[in-house]
Design an enzyme around this catalytic site. Structure first.
Site, PDB file in Angstrom:
ATOM      1  N   GLN A  93       0.858  -1.185   0.000  1.00  0.00           N
ATOM      2  CA  GLN A  93       0.000   0.000   0.000  1.00  0.00           C
ATOM      3  C   GLN A  93       0.892   1.232   0.000  1.00  0.00           C
ATOM      4  O   GLN A  93       1.748   1.372   0.869  1.00  0.00           O
ATOM      5  CB  GLN A  93      -0.919   0.019   1.229  1.00  0.00           C
ATOM      6  N   HIS A  99      -8.419   2.158  -0.245  1.00  0.00           N
ATOM      7  CA  HIS A  99      -8.878   2.179  -1.637  1.00  0.00           C
ATOM      8  C   HIS A  99      -8.965   0.766  -2.188  1.00  0.00           C
ATOM      9  O   HIS A  99      -8.154  -0.093  -1.859  1.00  0.00           O
ATOM     10  CB  HIS A  99      -7.973   3.041  -2.520  1.00  0.00           C
TER      11      HIS A  99
END
Ligand code: 5GP
Ligand code: ZN
Length: 113
Positions: A93, A99
């Protein structure tokens, strides 16, 4: 959150190529697509990662889950797609605002490495 890239995209401080928006979520095209269709679905609430989700976020998460198929339909992903959530450093990430990657239109090996 003032120094968060995706919060800045939500606030319009940083432009994005929007696909869908309502009061709870925003979906926009990834700036560096890994597939012919590659978009990001994010909650407007700043949640740093899936690891930071709280009990009280349950309703928002189910809302996001239900939005996926709506957005996939809008993008013509009738033959299927991948949904990926990377979590923190070991999960690759890079943007610390939760997201979901929605990827379609190609069979692929992703993420790289
Ligand atoms: P992660 O590696 O955190 O799961 O994914 C972050 C994603 O955000 C990456 O696929 C990257 O290309 C995308 N991204 C980073 N900065 C921007 C930006 O400013 N605009 C858009 N549209 N996507 C971005
Ligand atoms: Zn944020």
């Amino acid at each position: 959150m003032s120094d968060c890239l995706f919060c800045k995209i939500i606030d319009g401080e940083i432009p994005s190529n929007k696909i869908y928006e309502d009061d709870k979520v925003l979906c926009f095209h990834d700036v560096n697509p890994q597939a012919p269709v590659h978009c990001l679905l994010i909650p407007k609430k700043h949640i740093a990662s899936i690891d930071d989700v709280k009990e009280e976020d349950g309703e928002l998460l189910s809302y996001i889950m239900l939005k996926i198929k709506e957005i996939a339909g809008k993008l013509g992903l009738d033959n299927g797609y991948r949904v990926v959530i990377n979590c923190k450093e070991d999960g690759f990430q890079t943007v610390p605002h939760l997201h979901l990657h929605i990827l379609g239109k190609r069979k692929m090996a992703w993420p790289p490495g």
